[in-house]
Design a protein around this motif. Structure first.
Motif, PDB file in Angstrom:
ATOM      1  N   TYR A   7       0.762  -1.041  -0.018  1.00 47.67           N
ATOM      2  CA  TYR A   7       0.009   0.121   0.071  1.00 47.67           C
ATOM      3  C   TYR A   7       0.961   1.336   0.066  1.00 47.67           C
ATOM      4  O   TYR A   7       0.723   2.259  -0.495  1.00 47.67           O
ATOM      5  CB  TYR A   7      -0.855  -0.171   1.302  1.00 47.67           C
ATOM      6  N   LEU A   8       1.837   1.378   0.843  1.00 49.38           N
ATOM      7  CA  LEU A   8       2.821   2.405   1.017  1.00 49.38           C
ATOM      8  C   LEU A   8       3.614   2.569  -0.481  1.00 49.38           C
ATOM      9  O   LEU A   8       3.762   3.669  -0.921  1.00 49.38           O
ATOM     10  CB  LEU A   8       3.755   2.347   2.127  1.00 49.38           C
ATOM     11  N   LEU A   9       3.947   1.478  -1.004  1.00 49.12           N
ATOM     12  CA  LEU A   9       4.663   1.611  -1.956  1.00 49.12           C
ATOM     13  C   LEU A   9       3.820   2.122  -3.427  1.00 49.12           C
ATOM     14  O   LEU A   9       4.395   2.971  -4.080  1.00 49.12           O
ATOM     15  CB  LEU A   9       5.230   0.278  -2.612  1.00 49.12           C
ATOM     16  N   SER A  10       2.567   1.764  -3.185  1.00 48.78           N
ATOM     17  CA  SER A  10       1.814   2.563  -4.292  1.00 48.78           C
ATOM     18  C   SER A  10       1.301   3.813  -4.026  1.00 48.78           C
ATOM     19  O   SER A  10       1.253   4.408  -4.959  1.00 48.78           O
ATOM     20  CB  SER A  10       0.408   1.512  -4.384  1.00 48.78           C
ATOM     21  N   ILE A  11       1.767   4.434  -2.919  1.00 46.73           N
ATOM     22  CA  ILE A  11       1.508   5.890  -2.764  1.00 46.73           C
ATOM     23  C   ILE A  11       2.828   6.427  -2.809  1.00 46.73           C
ATOM     24  O   ILE A  11       2.754   7.501  -3.809  1.00 46.73           O
ATOM     25  CB  ILE A  11       1.340   6.092  -1.307  1.00 46.73           C
ATOM     26  N   LEU A  12       3.860   6.033  -2.888  1.00 51.33           N
ATOM     27  CA  LEU A  12       5.221   6.482  -2.855  1.00 51.33           C
ATOM     28  C   LEU A  12       5.934   6.399  -4.338  1.00 51.33           C
ATOM     29  O   LEU A  12       6.800   7.415  -4.489  1.00 51.33           O
ATOM     30  CB  LEU A  12       6.213   6.128  -1.761  1.00 51.33           C
ATOM     31  N   ARG A  13       5.378   5.518  -4.883  1.00 53.66           N
ATOM     32  CA  ARG A  13       6.072   5.283  -6.579  1.00 53.66           C
ATOM     33  C   ARG A  13       5.412   6.476  -7.108  1.00 53.66           C
ATOM     34  O   ARG A  13       4.386   6.913  -7.156  1.00 53.66           O
ATOM     35  CB  ARG A  13       5.251   4.008  -7.066  1.00 53.66           C
ATOM     36  N   GLY A  14       6.356   7.132  -7.781  1.00 50.31           N
ATOM     37  CA  GLY A  14       5.976   8.178  -8.990  1.00 50.31           C
ATOM     38  C   GLY A  14       6.142   9.608  -8.210  1.00 50.31           C
ATOM     39  O   GLY A  14       5.368  10.322  -8.812  1.00 50.31           O
ATOM     40  N   THR A  15       6.557   9.739  -6.908  1.00 52.05           N
ATOM     41  CA  THR A  15       6.221  11.005  -6.366  1.00 52.05           C
ATOM     42  C   THR A  15       7.504  11.899  -6.893  1.00 52.05           C
ATOM     43  O   THR A  15       7.721  13.162  -6.248  1.00 52.05           O
ATOM     44  CB  THR A  15       6.095  10.791  -4.893  1.00 52.05           C
ATOM     45  N   PHE A  16       8.558  11.276  -7.216  1.00 57.25           N
ATOM     46  CA  PHE A  16       9.671  12.072  -7.517  1.00 57.25           C
ATOM     47  C   PHE A  16      10.484  12.679  -6.266  1.00 57.25           C
ATOM     48  O   PHE A  16      11.106  13.432  -6.088  1.00 57.25           O
ATOM     49  CB  PHE A  16       9.802  13.281  -8.537  1.00 57.25           C
ATOM     50  N   LEU A  17      10.061  11.840  -5.115  1.00 56.33           N
ATOM     51  CA  LEU A  17      10.744  12.255  -3.718  1.00 56.33           C
ATOM     52  C   LEU A  17      12.076  11.701  -3.643  1.00 56.33           C
ATOM     53  O   LEU A  17      12.436  10.504  -4.450  1.00 56.33           O
ATOM     54  CB  LEU A  17      10.201  11.885  -2.537  1.00 56.33           C
ATOM     55  N   ARG A  18      13.108  12.114  -2.886  1.00 52.47           N
ATOM     56  CA  ARG A  18      14.358  11.519  -2.605  1.00 52.47           C
ATOM     57  C   ARG A  18      14.196  10.284  -1.681  1.00 52.47           C
ATOM     58  O   ARG A  18      13.226  10.014  -1.213  1.00 52.47           O
ATOM     59  CB  ARG A  18      15.275  12.715  -2.124  1.00 52.47           C
ATOM     60  N   ARG A  19      15.131   9.568  -1.949  1.00 52.67           N
ATOM     61  CA  ARG A  19      15.057   8.312  -0.792  1.00 52.67           C
ATOM     62  C   ARG A  19      14.958   8.600   0.359  1.00 52.67           C
ATOM     63  O   ARG A  19      14.090   7.997   0.969  1.00 52.67           O
ATOM     64  CB  ARG A  19      16.287   7.387  -1.232  1.00 52.67           C
ATOM     65  N   GLU A  20      15.464   9.631   1.052  1.00 56.18           N
ATOM     66  CA  GLU A  20      15.349   9.945   2.322  1.00 56.18           C
ATOM     67  C   GLU A  20      13.982  10.275   2.872  1.00 56.18           C
ATOM     68  O   GLU A  20      13.375  10.121   3.768  1.00 56.18           O
ATOM     69  CB  GLU A  20      16.227  11.096   2.758  1.00 56.18           C
TER      70      GLU A  20
END
Length: 165
Positions: A7-20
């Motif tokens: 679920y969290l991966l589906s939210i964070l994928r494609g956000t262009f946020l840095r790893r940290e």
């Protein structure tokens, strides 16, 4: 990978946020989900039912991704991507034009290279105040480039006089 991680991966994928940043958001959301699941379990729900209800209440991953991107960059991906493609395309055209001039022996234009570097800085910057500073810095160069493309005689001298006065 468990259900929460997916679920969290589906939210964070494609956000262009840095790893940290992704790690920080993942931990914060995981904590909220765990607290909610514990509360629902304390009310008598089973673990799976509590998790299902919590994830439903947490929201649609696509909607959360848009909101996360909007909070981080000041605009959603629906706005950022088309604008980025438009600006980068225009500046790529400008650089190609200047490179053709260079190969004809007249030198490469500093204006278009400055615009390209500035545009990339603008796209990679996240704070609104920084974006305004970059845009205001690019304004004279953009004006000179536009006037040159319109073949206004003495365009560079005109802009210098305006900015000095």
């Amino acid at each position: 990978m468990d259900k929460i991680d997916r679920y969290l991966l589906s939210i964070l994928r494609g956000t262009f946020l840095r790893r940290e940043e992704k790690a920080e958001w993942r931990e914060e959301m995981r904590t909220h989900i765990a607290c909610s699941v514990e509360e629902l379990e304390a009310e008598g729900l089973g673990r799976e039912d509590a998790l299902e209800r919590t994830l439903r209440q947490f929201g649609d991953p696509r909607m959360l991704r848009r909101e996360l991107t909007r909070q981080t960059y000041g605009a959603s991906l629906d706005v950022l991507l088309p604008v980025s493609v438009l600006f980068l395309g225009w500046y790529a055209y400008a650089v190609v034009e200047e490179l053709q001039v260079h190969y004809l022996g007249r030198g490469i234009g500093v204006v278009s290279l400055t615009l390209l570097a500035g545009m990339l800085s603008l796209l990679l910057t996240r704070k609104t105040a920084d974006r305004w500073a970059v845009m205001l810095t690019l304004l004279p160069f953009g004006l000179v480039f536009g006037l040159q493309k319109l073949q206004v005689p003495g365009a560079f001298a005109l802009v210098l006089r305006r900015s000095a006065g």
